[in-house]
Design an enzyme around this catalytic site. Structure first.
Site, PDB file in Angstrom:
ATOM      1  CD1 TRP A 185      -1.234 -27.220   8.531  1.00  0.00           C
ATOM      2  CD2 TRP A 185      -0.936 -29.393   8.992  1.00  0.00           C
ATOM      3  NE1 TRP A 185      -1.690 -27.949   7.449  1.00  0.00           N
ATOM      4  CE2 TRP A 185      -1.517 -29.275   7.709  1.00  0.00           C
ATOM      5  CE3 TRP A 185      -0.660 -30.668   9.499  1.00  0.00           C
ATOM      6  CZ2 TRP A 185      -1.821 -30.398   6.921  1.00  0.00           C
ATOM      7  CZ3 TRP A 185      -0.973 -31.775   8.722  1.00  0.00           C
ATOM      8  CH2 TRP A 185      -1.528 -31.641   7.443  1.00  0.00           C
ATOM      9  CD  GLU A 226       2.419 -25.089   8.835  1.00  0.00           C
ATOM     10  OE1 GLU A 226       3.038 -25.322   7.775  1.00  0.00           O
ATOM     11  OE2 GLU A 226       2.627 -25.718   9.895  1.00  0.00           O
ATOM     12  CE  LYS A 228      -0.434 -28.739   2.664  1.00  0.00           C
ATOM     13  NZ  LYS A 228      -0.055 -30.091   3.119  1.00  0.00           N
ATOM     14  CG  ASP A 259       5.230 -24.835   4.865  1.00  0.00           C
ATOM     15  OD1 ASP A 259       5.560 -24.879   3.663  1.00  0.00           O
ATOM     16  OD2 ASP A 259       5.491 -25.738   5.662  1.00  0.00           O
ATOM     17  CG  HIS A 262       1.564 -25.054   3.835  1.00  0.00           C
ATOM     18  ND1 HIS A 262       1.142 -25.290   5.119  1.00  0.00           N
ATOM     19  CD2 HIS A 262       2.257 -26.165   3.469  1.00  0.00           C
ATOM     20  CE1 HIS A 262       1.566 -26.473   5.517  1.00  0.00           C
ATOM     21  NE2 HIS A 262       2.257 -27.013   4.534  1.00  0.00           N
ATOM     22  CG  HIS A 286       7.302 -24.543   9.018  1.00  0.00           C
ATOM     23  ND1 HIS A 286       6.368 -25.525   9.278  1.00  0.00           N
ATOM     24  CD2 HIS A 286       7.907 -24.294  10.209  1.00  0.00           C
ATOM     25  CE1 HIS A 286       6.399 -25.832  10.566  1.00  0.00           C
ATOM     26  NE2 HIS A 286       7.326 -25.094  11.140  1.00  0.00           N
ATOM     27  CG  ASP A 294       3.238 -28.558   1.059  1.00  0.00           C
ATOM     28  OD1 ASP A 294       4.397 -28.117   1.158  1.00  0.00           O
ATOM     29  OD2 ASP A 294       2.604 -29.036   2.014  1.00  0.00           O
ATOM     30  CG  ASP A 296       6.893 -30.624   2.466  1.00  0.00           C
ATOM     31  OD1 ASP A 296       7.089 -29.483   2.893  1.00  0.00           O
ATOM     32  OD2 ASP A 296       5.799 -31.210   2.567  1.00  0.00           O
ATOM     33  CG  ASP A 326       7.541 -28.740   7.126  1.00  0.00           C
ATOM     34  OD1 ASP A 326       7.825 -29.953   7.106  1.00  0.00           O
ATOM     35  OD2 ASP A 326       6.382 -28.316   7.234  1.00  0.00           O
TER      36      ASP A 326
END
Length: 427
Positions: A185, A226, A228, A259, A262, A286, A294, A296, A326
């Site tokens: 990424w 990956e 985003k 993800d 993302h 993820h 995002d 997390d 993640d």
């Protein structure tokens, strides 16, 4: 307590058995699933390669909960504690900045020897290892570009770093006897609207082709890329978009990483999994929890987590999917975050496995959507918790919230003293 767990399990097994669900077979299947715990939750994405660096590349950690790991040994001890409280045998996901070495080395010169302590630990414990190049928080990424940088010299640095990362991953796979998933990424993008969207993507494509030029046996290393939608500092344009990496991965035979944080805040990844796996050989997930962006957050058993699990189970996609976590929440106990997120992910998979999938597919084909809806809703209150309790008990891990007492003890005796010790690093 043991008799209560056994009795509840036996009753649950009878209920599920009426629908042809082999509960023992489900638990055996669940025990084979490996979740990759992301090491960066344990120290707020600081790493050990350059402790004076500041977080960059659109990455931010909020919170200052005491006791975060400040050394590789501390981080490994914290991961060990988390694994004690999670049923099953799993993996650890390392970023390149977590090299365990006294040697002064930059990212482009990293080599397997800088991770020998990690491999020795993983081998002794029976863990697998995954890996990630660290294309952020570095002076050569300060302007927000790495593999797509217009400066050929800077691109070369990041190309060399990513190539070195693949060799480290190959070393992990050879030593541990299981594939290492290497996820790439990059933060590259513009804060405001660019004039030229194409040229950075051409440069990224050419850089990736150079990174992946040397073939590596997938029994040792699996390459993933990956995407985003946006990031801090790249709100208007991201070079490595979803469409870019879909095309790149399919045309180059690479794995793509979805993800869950993302994409657009109202967009989910559960509906993408079967589409990708019609054409791609493998998938990397993820699992995170975005809150408006995002951000997390620690994974909870929300609707999207359950939908991801159901899609994997109903589509028989688990054997093609690598699951990692993640999130990095510095506002709560770092070990507890791993335990909560991983146990929830496993519980969601268990719930999905305890559905009468074959029967639901049959009545769907028959057009009996009334029965489909009725059964799906009724199974939401079936006693999967009794099966989960039994699985934890038989795995030798704490049942229900019993794990929290052990985390609190570890916090008092190990984590909090770190913040008081001279020279310790406080979260």
């Amino acid at each position: 307590m043991e008799s209560t767990i056994q009795n509840s399990f036996d009753e649950a097994k009878k209920l599920y058995g009426k629908h042809g669900i082999d509960v023992d077979g489900v638990l055996e299947r669940l025990s084979r699933i490996k979740i990759s715990l992301h090491c960066w939750q344990g120290d707020d994405v600081r790493g050990f390669l350059n402790k004076s660096r500041e977080l960059g590349g659109g990455i931010a950690v909020t919170g200052s909960y005491p006791g975060r790991a400040g050394t590789p040994d501390q981080l490994r001890a914290d991961l060990d504690k988390a694994f004690e409280l999670i049923p099953g045998r799993h993996k650890v996901n390392l970023h390149a900045i977590y090299a365990d070495t006294d040697e002064r080395v930059d990212l482009d010169a990293l080599a397997p020897r800088h991770f020998e302590n990690w491999v020795a630990w993983a081998k002794a414990k029976g863990y697998g290892l995954d890996f990630n190049p660290t294309c952020f928080s570095h002076e050569k990424a300060n302007d927000g570009f790495t593999l797509s940088h217009p400066d050929a010299g800077i691109r070369r640095f990041w190309i060399d770093h990513c190539k070195a990362s693949r060799k480290i991953a190959e070393y992990f796979g050879r030593e541990l006897g299981q594939p290492c998933v290497t996820n790439l990424w990059i933060p590259d993008g513009y804060k405001d609207t660019p004039i030229d969207r194409l040229s950075p993507r051409v440069r990224l494509m050419e850089s990736l082709d150079e990174v992946f030029r040397e073939p590596i046996d997938e029994s040792y290393n699996i390459d993933a890329v990956e995407s985003k939608l946006f990031g801090l500092g790249s709100e208007s344009y991201v070079v490595g978009s979803h469409e870019f990496y879909m095309g790149y991965a399919l045309s180059r035979g690479k794995t793509i990483c979805f993800d869950s944080g993302h994409f657009h805040p109202t967009e989910t990844i559960s509906n993408k999994l079967s589409s990708w796996l019609l054409f791609g050989k493998q998938l990397l997930l993820h699992v995170s929890r975005p809150v408006r962006w995002d951000s997390d957050h620690v994974v909870t058993m929300d609707d999207e987590l359950l939908d991801i699990a159901r899609e994997l189970v109903r589509g028989e996609l688990l054997d093609k999917t690598h699951i990692g976590l993640d999130f990095f929440d510095g506002s709560i106990n770092h070990v507890a975050a791993w335990v909560i997120g991983t146990r929830n992910t496993l519980k969601a998979l268990l719930r999905a496995m305890l559905e009468p999938v074959d029967r639901l597919k049959e009545i769907e084909l028959e057009g009996d959507f009334t029965s489909r809806l009725a059964l799906v809703e009724e199974f939401k209150s079936y006693p999967f918790g009794a099966v989960w309790d039994y699985y934890c008990w038989k795995s030798g891990t704490p049942v229900r919230e019993e794990w929290l007492a052990e985390v609190k003890r570890y916090e008092r005796e190990v984590l909090f003293p770190r913040t008081q010790a001279k020279g310790s690093v406080v979260g």
